[in-house]
Motif scaffolding. Structure first.
Motif, mmCIF file in Angstrom:
data_model
loop_
_atom_site.group_PDB
_atom_site.id
_atom_site.type_symbol
_atom_site.label_atom_id
_atom_site.label_comp_id
_atom_site.label_asym_id
_atom_site.label_seq_id
_atom_site.Cartn_x
_atom_site.Cartn_y
_atom_site.Cartn_z
ATOM 1 N N THR A 137 0.849 -1.196 0.000
ATOM 2 C CA THR A 137 0.000 0.000 0.000
ATOM 3 C C THR A 137 0.883 1.243 0.000
ATOM 4 N N GLU A 138 0.287 2.372 -0.274
ATOM 5 C CA GLU A 138 1.016 3.638 -0.223
ATOM 6 C C GLU A 138 1.603 3.854 1.166
ATOM 7 N N GLU A 139 0.825 3.560 2.195
ATOM 8 C CA GLU A 139 1.277 3.754 3.575
ATOM 9 C C GLU A 139 2.496 2.889 3.888
ATOM 10 N N LEU A 140 2.442 1.608 3.510
ATOM 11 C CA LEU A 140 3.573 0.718 3.763
ATOM 12 C C LEU A 140 4.784 1.125 2.933
ATOM 13 N N TRP A 141 4.554 1.497 1.686
ATOM 14 C CA TRP A 141 5.646 1.865 0.804
ATOM 15 C C TRP A 141 6.452 3.032 1.373
ATOM 16 N N GLN A 142 5.793 3.975 2.017
ATOM 17 C CA GLN A 142 6.477 5.131 2.585
ATOM 18 C C GLN A 142 7.389 4.750 3.743
ATOM 19 N N LYS A 143 7.171 3.579 4.339
ATOM 20 C CA LYS A 143 7.986 3.113 5.478
ATOM 21 C C LYS A 143 9.163 2.258 5.020
ATOM 22 N N LEU A 144 9.160 1.841 3.758
ATOM 23 C CA LEU A 144 10.183 0.937 3.253
ATOM 24 C C LEU A 144 11.310 1.694 2.565
ATOM 25 N N ASP A 145 12.476 1.065 2.518
ATOM 26 C CA ASP A 145 13.656 1.688 1.913
ATOM 27 C C ASP A 145 14.441 0.628 1.144
ATOM 28 N N PHE A 146 14.104 0.462 -0.147
ATOM 29 C CA PHE A 146 14.765 -0.523 -1.000
ATOM 30 C C PHE A 146 15.368 0.159 -2.224
ATOM 31 N N VAL A 173 -2.201 -5.980 -7.250
ATOM 32 C CA VAL A 173 -0.846 -6.093 -7.806
ATOM 33 C C VAL A 173 -0.597 -4.967 -8.808
ATOM 34 N N VAL A 174 -1.580 -4.667 -9.628
ATOM 35 C CA VAL A 174 -1.451 -3.569 -10.587
ATOM 36 C C VAL A 174 -1.250 -2.250 -9.855
ATOM 37 N N GLU A 175 -1.966 -2.073 -8.738
ATOM 38 C CA GLU A 175 -1.800 -0.853 -7.943
ATOM 39 C C GLU A 175 -0.393 -0.767 -7.363
ATOM 40 N N ALA A 176 0.156 -1.897 -6.963
ATOM 41 C CA ALA A 176 1.526 -1.918 -6.449
ATOM 42 C C ALA A 176 2.517 -1.494 -7.531
ATOM 43 N N LEU A 177 2.305 -1.947 -8.756
ATOM 44 C CA LEU A 177 3.155 -1.523 -9.866
ATOM 45 C C LEU A 177 3.076 -0.010 -10.056
ATOM 46 N N ARG A 178 1.885 0.532 -9.917
ATOM 47 C CA ARG A 178 1.706 1.984 -10.057
ATOM 48 C C ARG A 178 2.450 2.726 -8.948
ATOM 49 N N ILE A 179 2.307 2.266 -7.714
ATOM 50 C CA ILE A 179 2.943 2.918 -6.569
ATOM 51 C C ILE A 179 4.458 2.974 -6.744
ATOM 52 N N VAL A 180 5.033 1.842 -7.075
ATOM 53 C CA VAL A 180 6.489 1.750 -7.202
ATOM 54 C C VAL A 180 6.991 2.425 -8.474
#
Length: 305
Positions: A137-146, A173-180
């Motif tokens: 999710t957008e929220e989780l993605w903001q906490k990650l550092d890869f 999964v498509v939304e995850a591709l968009r986020i990243v």
């Protein structure tokens, strides 16, 4: 009487001979121009001088997954009792670390903690996240550092995704591709397994979809067929002969490359680059006879927790 391939080609007719040679040369040029996947950089499998190559390190969080993909080696490993236990599999001063090679890491509540710990413990290492994307999710993605994020997608439609993964998560999964893809803080990769008869016609569409979100790269991987998932492949309609053909894998990669930067597994690619055009055109048994067995090992003395 025995014939050389040239004599047989002549018996078949000049046009057949020219067509086959032309396609073989096109495949050879395509392979020679291919770059190694970003994820494969620093892997020992790229060095043909190493007799028993070892993958770059990984941190395993869990063997569990919210998908049940018909091709998944993690499922096979779990059934055989060979899935690795949670922990770090590697050595001091690694150049790259993957979270993770088995299971779905975003299931674990420790994903952010382990991500930060690895960044602190190995500040010079490239950190790769390998995920099916359905829990990102957008929220989780903001906490990650890869530095590199690989999201698995093997279908271009909800129906095919459900058939392959046994999970109704295509939109997620498509939304995850968009986020990243839209973020650009990490290099993004869509990771797709070549399954002719099942998803080969959808792979160029996956490439086009991923590219529309700004995904940097497609890592197209050959299929590993194990006796424990062979029946599932039969029911799904896998073309077993084409699944083991380098030619078919490369032809699909060529179609997908019209939309995105396509690359194939590095330990396979370095072997293919050594082949002449006609060998490349005819070789089979992709993962068993061509690509080397690249092992992993756990060094218990490396205590990072």
């Amino acid at each position: 009487m025995k014939y050389t391939w040239k004599e047989l080609a002549e018996k078949m007719g000049i046009e057949v001979k020219r067509l086959e040679n032309k396609e073989a040369k096109e495949l050879k040029k395509f392979v020679d121009d291919l770059a190694v996947p970003t994820h494969c950089h620093f892997c020992q499998g790229l060095d043909l001088r190493i007799e028993n190559p070892v993958h770059h390190p990984s941190y395993e969080l869990t063997p569990a997954c919210n998908h049940d993909c018909i091709f998944c080696y993690s499922n096979v490993a779990v059934k055989l009792g060979k899935a690795p236990k949670p922990g770090y599999y590697g050595w001091e001063n690694p150049k790259a670390i993957t979270i993770s090679q088995y299971g779905e890491p975003l299931i674990s509540p420790r994903i952010v903690e382990v991500n930060r710990m690895l960044r602190k413990r190995f500040p010079g290492a490239r950190l790769d996240l390998q995920t099916n994307g359905s829990l990102l999710t957008e929220e989780l993605w903001q906490k990650l550092d890869f530095d590199l994020v690989m999201i698995s997608l093997d279908a271009a439609t909800r129906e095919m995704h459900l058939k392959i993964t046994n999970a109704d998560t295509f939109e997620k999964v498509v939304e995850a591709l968009r986020i990243v893809g839209m973020d650009k803080s990490a290099r993004s990769v869509v990771r797709t397994v070549f399954m002719p008869g099942i998803n080969d016609e959808e792979i160029p569409k996956i490439a086009e979809l991923a590219s529309s979100f700004g995904i940097d790269e497609m890592m197209l991987q050959p299929l590993t067929i194990h006796q424990l998932n062979e029946e599932r492949f039969r029911k799904a309609g896998l073309d077993f002969e084409r699944a083991e053909s380098i030619r078919e894998l490369l032809k699909t990669a060529m179609e997908a490359k019209k939309y995105i930067d396509v690359r194939i597994s590095g330990c396979l690619l370095v072997q293919l680059k050594k082949m002449d055009a006609l060998t490349l055109y005819n070789v089979y048994k992709v993962s068993r006879d061509v690509a080397p067995l690249v092992k992993r090992k756990k060094l218990d003395e490396v205590d990072i927790l």
